[in-house]
Every structure is written in structure tokens, then in C-alpha cells.
Scaffold this motif. Structure first.
Motif, PDB file in Angstrom:
ATOM      1  N   THR A  32       6.056 -89.753  28.263  1.00 29.68           N
ATOM      2  CA  THR A  32       5.679 -89.259  26.939  1.00 29.68           C
ATOM      3  C   THR A  32       6.757 -89.607  25.916  1.00 29.68           C
ATOM      4  OG1 THR A  32       4.445 -87.422  27.931  1.00 29.68           O
ATOM      5  CG2 THR A  32       5.034 -87.222  25.612  1.00 29.68           C
ATOM      6  N   VAL A  33       8.018 -89.405  26.289  1.00 28.28           N
ATOM      7  CA  VAL A  33       9.120 -89.750  25.397  1.00 28.28           C
ATOM      8  C   VAL A  33       9.258 -91.263  25.277  1.00 28.28           C
ATOM      9  CG1 VAL A  33      11.613 -89.555  25.048  1.00 28.28           C
ATOM     10  CG2 VAL A  33      10.320 -87.596  25.888  1.00 28.28           C
ATOM     11  N   ALA A  91      12.264 -83.069  25.531  1.00 29.49           N
ATOM     12  CA  ALA A  91      11.037 -83.590  24.917  1.00 29.49           C
ATOM     13  C   ALA A  91      10.655 -82.784  23.681  1.00 29.49           C
ATOM     14  CB  ALA A  91       9.896 -83.573  25.933  1.00 29.49           C
ATOM     15  N   THR A 126      13.041 -84.228  21.058  1.00 28.52           N
ATOM     16  CA  THR A 126      12.945 -85.656  20.779  1.00 28.52           C
ATOM     17  C   THR A 126      11.633 -86.054  20.106  1.00 28.52           C
ATOM     18  OG1 THR A 126      14.325 -86.080  22.715  1.00 28.52           O
ATOM     19  CG2 THR A 126      13.129 -87.954  21.799  1.00 28.52           C
ATOM     20  N   LEU A 127      10.505 -85.567  20.631  1.00 25.84           N
ATOM     21  CA  LEU A 127       9.198 -86.000  20.137  1.00 25.84           C
ATOM     22  C   LEU A 127       8.985 -85.712  18.650  1.00 25.84           C
ATOM     23  CD1 LEU A 127       6.876 -85.103  23.154  1.00 25.84           C
ATOM     24  CD2 LEU A 127       7.709 -87.351  22.475  1.00 25.84           C
TER      25      LEU A 127
END
Length: 328
Positions: free
Chosen positions: A96-97, A179, A182-183
Motif C-alpha cells: 500500500t505504501v 502507513a 506516510t499515506l
């Protein structure tokens, strides 16, 4: 922190989580199938999405088995299920990241070559790091029955392990927290860059800027970039809340509503990705609709003209009636 408690998983929670697992399994399978069927859609970002879907597919299967069994001891299948779900879930975080990083480098930095060169690095990190963590946890006997204290029937880190908090962080929670941070940052930067580029383009191309079709595509892309981190956080936050409640030994972690939200959220990533990147993607939606209509028309035609063995051509190509006409 109490380690002798056990969270009761009710039948209604089992059913809800099993439905969520099924939808994620089907959604991940649809993403993979569309990638295989239509070669012209095999862009690098969609390839990364397929790798994420593989992790979500495996995660949905392992979680479904766990919530169906609702383990009550450190059995062999409990440890196996816990290991598979740990690997798949952690890998899902990394992929995802990785997708967000790829889009940032490709769009904001405008460097496709660098973005494509990162794919090998993404593979090494997103598969090897979760595998190494899972193998280490297995070798040290850290994976097993957790009394559903931070799960919903499935197995994860053994609740009796004295260093369980450390291993809960290593096998998932620390990557989940990263996450969360970051996202949103990456997707906000991508959105800002797209808005600036679109504003500059609009200044020199007013016709394009006023085009309804162009505005529609831009709006859809903008909504997706907004929804990706929001949906991830909304789905995952319930497991984080239960983890924090476990740290302070709060009985609120056993609340049935919170347990249900945790189970549904942890198992819905594949379904959410399918909705955003297949059903909400116009070219793919159009192709799926066309394929579905084609199947429906074919089935209707076969119903209108059922198969009749008496009209089947022989090896020579003539039907029995034609052979009688030829011999008369």
C-alpha cells in the motif's frame, strides 16, 4: 496487562467478518483477473495493485479460516493460520505504501525511470521483510492463540508471550502506524502537484479546462487520491484502537461493536481496492459491463435456440435430412 481474559466472538460477528472476507477475496480476484484478461491495462501502477491484491487475497483466506474456526488453543492450524495472516497482512501494508511512493515519484518528481527502478526494491521489501519477521516469530514460538484480544477469532501473537507487545509491533502494528503517517502526506503532495499542473494547463488551454469530460476525469482522480488514505485509516483504525486498549488493559476492547468493526475493517481492504480501482474506473467498468452483457446475450440466445442433436452435422458435413435428399 491481563493475559487470562478471552474476548467472546459472537455468531453475528463471525457472519459479518466472513462476508467481509468473501467480498475481499472476490474483489482481489477481480483485480487480478482484469489484469490478466486485458494486456493493454497492464501499467506499472496496476501491476503494483495486483501484488497488493495477492497479499489481500491471501489475507482474506487466512482470516476467513480463523474467524470460522474461532481458535481456543495453540493448535497446529492456529499457528499456521497466524503465520499466513501475519505475512499477508504485513505485506499488504508495505505494498500500500509502495504504490503511494511510486505515484509520488512518477507524478510529483516526474521521473518515470526512477519510479520503475523502484519496483524491484518494492518486491524485496514487501515480500522479504514480512517473510523474515514471520519466520523469526515462528522460530521463537511467538505466533499462536491470542484469545481474540487483538483479533476476531483468528490467531496472531501468543497472548501468553511475555514480550507480546514487542512482537505485536514487529508483526504489524509498527508498520500500520507508519502507513497512517506516510499515506496522507504522500497523497496530499500528489494532489497539490496535480492541482497546480491543472491550474497551469487551464491558463493556457481554456477550452480543455471547460471540457466536461476533462473535468469529470480530473474530479474522479481527485476523489480517488482523497479516498485512498481515508479508506485505509477508516478500515484499520479499529484494530489500532483495540491494540491501544489492550496496552492499558481496558475491558472496552471486548465491546462487541468494536470487535465487529475490527473484524470487518481488517478484512475489507481487497473489497475497497476493487471498488476504487475497478468499479470506479470508467474504462474497466465499461469493459466489465460489455463482458457481462455479452454473456447475458449469449445465454439468452442459447435459451431461444436450444441445442438439438438431430441437427448436428455428421463427419461429412450433411445432416440426416440432407443425406436422405441426396440419396433420393
Amino acid at each position: 496487562m491481563s493475559s487470562g481474559n478471552q474476548t467472546v466472538v459472537h455468531i453475528s460477528e463471525q457472519v459479518a467478518v466472513l462476508i467481509s472476507c468473501t467480498l475481499s477475496f472476490l474483489g482481489s480476484s477481480l483485480i487480478i483477473c482484469t489484469y490478466i484478461i486485458w494486456p493493454d491495462l497492464r501499467t506499472t501502477p496496476r501491476k503494483l495493485l495486483v501484488y497488493l491484491s495477492l497479499a489481500d487475497w491471501l489475507s482474506a483466506l487466512s482470516y476467513a479460516y480463523g474467524v470460522w474456526r474461532v481458535f481456543d488453543s495453540d493448535s497446529v492450524d492456529c499457528v499456521a493460520q497466524g503465520a499466513i495472516s501475519t505475512f499477508a497482512n504485513t505485506s499488504s501494508f508495505f505494498w500500500t505504501v509502495a504504490i503511494a511512493i511510486y505515484l509520488y515519484v512518477f507524478i510529483v518528481r516526474s521521473n518515470q525511470r526512477l519510479a520503475d527502478s523502484l519496483v524491484l526494491f518494492f518486491h524485496l521489501v514487501s515480500w522479504c521483510v514480512p517473510l523474515a519477521i514471520t519466520v523469526a516469530a515462528l522460530c521463537l514460538n511467538k505466533i499462536g492463540y491470542d484469545a481474540s484480544e487483538v483479533s476476531v477469532g483468528w490467531c496472531w501473537v501468543r497472548i501468553q508471550a511475555p514480550d507480546r507487545v514487542l512482537w505485536m509491533l514487529l508483526t504489524g502494528k509498527i508498520w500500520e502506524f507508519l502507513a497512517y503517517l506516510t499515506l496522507p502526506v504522500l497523497y496530499i503532495l500528489i494532489k497539490r502537484h496535480i492541482h497546480r499542473a491543472h491550474a497551469a494547463l487551464s491558463e493556457y488551454r481554456p477550452i480543455l479546462a471547460s471540457s466536461p469530460l476533462s473535468h469529470s476525469f480530473t474530479s474522479m482522480a481527485d476523489r480517488k487520491l482523497t479516498l485512498i488514505p481515508i479508506i485505509f485509516i477508516v478500515l484499520r483504525i479499529w484494530s489500532t484502537v483495540r491494540f491501544l486498549l489492550l496496552l492499558v488493559d481496558s475491558p472496552a476492547r471486548q465491546n462487541p461493536v468494536l470487535v465487529a468493526l475490527h473484524g470487518i475493517g481488517n478484512t475489507s481492504q481487497g473489497a475497497a481496492n476493487c471498488i476504487m480501482f475497478v468499479l470506479f474506473t470508467q474504462p474497466l467498468r465499461a469493459r466489465l459491463s460489455a463482458a457481462l452483457c455479452c454473456c447475458c446475450h449469449k445465454g439468452h440466445a442459447e435459451a431461444q435456440h436450444p441445442y438439438d442433436p438431430s441437427h448436428r452435422p455428421l463427419l461429412g458435413g450433411d445432416t440426416p435430412a440432407q443425406r436422405e435428399d441426396n440419396t433420393s
